[in-house]
Design a protein around this motif. Structure first.
Motif, PDB file in Angstrom:
ATOM      1  N   THR A   2      43.377  26.777  41.486  1.00  0.00           N
ATOM      2  CA  THR A   2      42.463  27.320  40.257  1.00  0.00           C
ATOM      3  C   THR A   2      42.555  28.611  40.268  1.00  0.00           C
ATOM      4  OG1 THR A   2      41.072  25.011  40.477  1.00  0.00           O
ATOM      5  CG2 THR A   2      40.252  27.136  39.251  1.00  0.00           C
ATOM      6  N   LEU A   3      43.222  29.400  39.607  1.00  0.00           N
ATOM      7  CA  LEU A   3      43.255  30.684  39.349  1.00  0.00           C
ATOM      8  C   LEU A   3      42.247  31.218  38.179  1.00  0.00           C
ATOM      9  CD1 LEU A   3      46.866  31.886  39.245  1.00  0.00           C
ATOM     10  CD2 LEU A   3      45.240  31.905  41.080  1.00  0.00           C
ATOM     11  N   ARG A   4      41.427  32.281  38.624  1.00  0.00           N
ATOM     12  CA  ARG A   4      40.446  32.901  37.710  1.00  0.00           C
ATOM     13  C   ARG A   4      40.908  34.335  37.561  1.00  0.00           C
ATOM     14  NH1 ARG A   4      35.642  34.951  39.723  1.00  0.00           N
ATOM     15  NH2 ARG A   4      35.725  33.574  41.345  1.00  0.00           N
ATOM     16  N   PHE A   5      41.142  34.677  36.156  1.00  0.00           N
ATOM     17  CA  PHE A   5      41.683  35.780  35.832  1.00  0.00           C
ATOM     18  C   PHE A   5      40.451  36.776  36.064  1.00  0.00           C
ATOM     19  CE2 PHE A   5      41.633  39.314  32.386  1.00  0.00           C
ATOM     20  CZ  PHE A   5      42.689  39.597  32.743  1.00  0.00           C
ATOM     21  N   ILE A   6      40.672  37.871  36.652  1.00  0.00           N
ATOM     22  CA  ILE A   6      39.774  38.987  37.137  1.00  0.00           C
ATOM     23  C   ILE A   6      39.955  40.258  36.152  1.00  0.00           C
ATOM     24  CG2 ILE A   6      38.853  40.538  38.597  1.00  0.00           C
ATOM     25  CD1 ILE A   6      38.173  37.504  39.103  1.00  0.00           C
ATOM     26  N   GLY A   7      41.206  40.751  36.019  1.00  0.00           N
ATOM     27  CA  GLY A   7      41.683  41.953  35.430  1.00  0.00           C
ATOM     28  C   GLY A   7      42.890  42.227  35.374  1.00  0.00           C
ATOM     29  N   ILE A   8      43.547  43.048  34.236  1.00  0.00           N
ATOM     30  CA  ILE A   8      44.515  43.537  34.044  1.00  0.00           C
ATOM     31  C   ILE A   8      44.584  45.077  34.084  1.00  0.00           C
ATOM     32  CG2 ILE A   8      44.499  43.382  31.675  1.00  0.00           C
ATOM     33  CD1 ILE A   8      47.516  42.342  32.151  1.00  0.00           C
ATOM     34  N   ASP A   9      45.613  45.559  34.567  1.00  0.00           N
ATOM     35  CA  ASP A   9      45.710  47.088  34.114  1.00  0.00           C
ATOM     36  C   ASP A   9      45.290  47.552  32.992  1.00  0.00           C
ATOM     37  OD1 ASP A   9      46.516  49.804  34.023  1.00  0.00           O
ATOM     38  OD2 ASP A   9      48.473  49.416  34.764  1.00  0.00           O
ATOM     39  N   PRO A  10      44.318  48.492  32.693  1.00  0.00           N
ATOM     40  CA  PRO A  10      43.744  48.943  31.404  1.00  0.00           C
ATOM     41  C   PRO A  10      44.692  49.608  30.549  1.00  0.00           C
ATOM     42  CG  PRO A  10      42.792  50.035  33.010  1.00  0.00           C
ATOM     43  CD  PRO A  10      43.455  49.028  33.919  1.00  0.00           C
TER      44      PRO A  10
END
Length: 86
Positions: A2-10
């Motif tokens: 189960t992967l939970r997206f946290i963030g991506i390079d703005p």
């Protein structure tokens, strides 16, 4: 898994997308970044740390992510730590 997206390079653009997830099943951070390239990989492989073998094992990789993602990494670390304490 189960992967939970946290963030991506703005500053993500086409083909540039360092990303951070938390694997809630294994309680691990999952990081997508730029390949380090041969020069940085060689420097990391030669770095000596007490209690750690010199070199990079075949099953590991050196990746780079921009410093502007520190807050995203901090959130991922905090989330993973909270999950571990449950």
């Amino acid at each position: 898994m189960t992967l939970r997206f946290i963030g991506i390079d703005p500053n993500t653009g086409t083909g540039e997308s360092p990303t951070v997830w938390v694997d809630d099943t294994k309680n691990e951070l999952v990081i997508q970044g730029w390949t380090a390239g041969p020069e940085l990989t060689a420097v990391c492989a030669a770095f000596e740390v007490p209690g750690h073998a010199v070199g990079i094992p075949e099953h590991e990789a050196v990746v780079r992510i921009p410093a502007r993602m520190v807050s995203i990494l901090r959130k991922a670390c905090d989330d993973a730590e909270r999950a571990e304490l449950r």
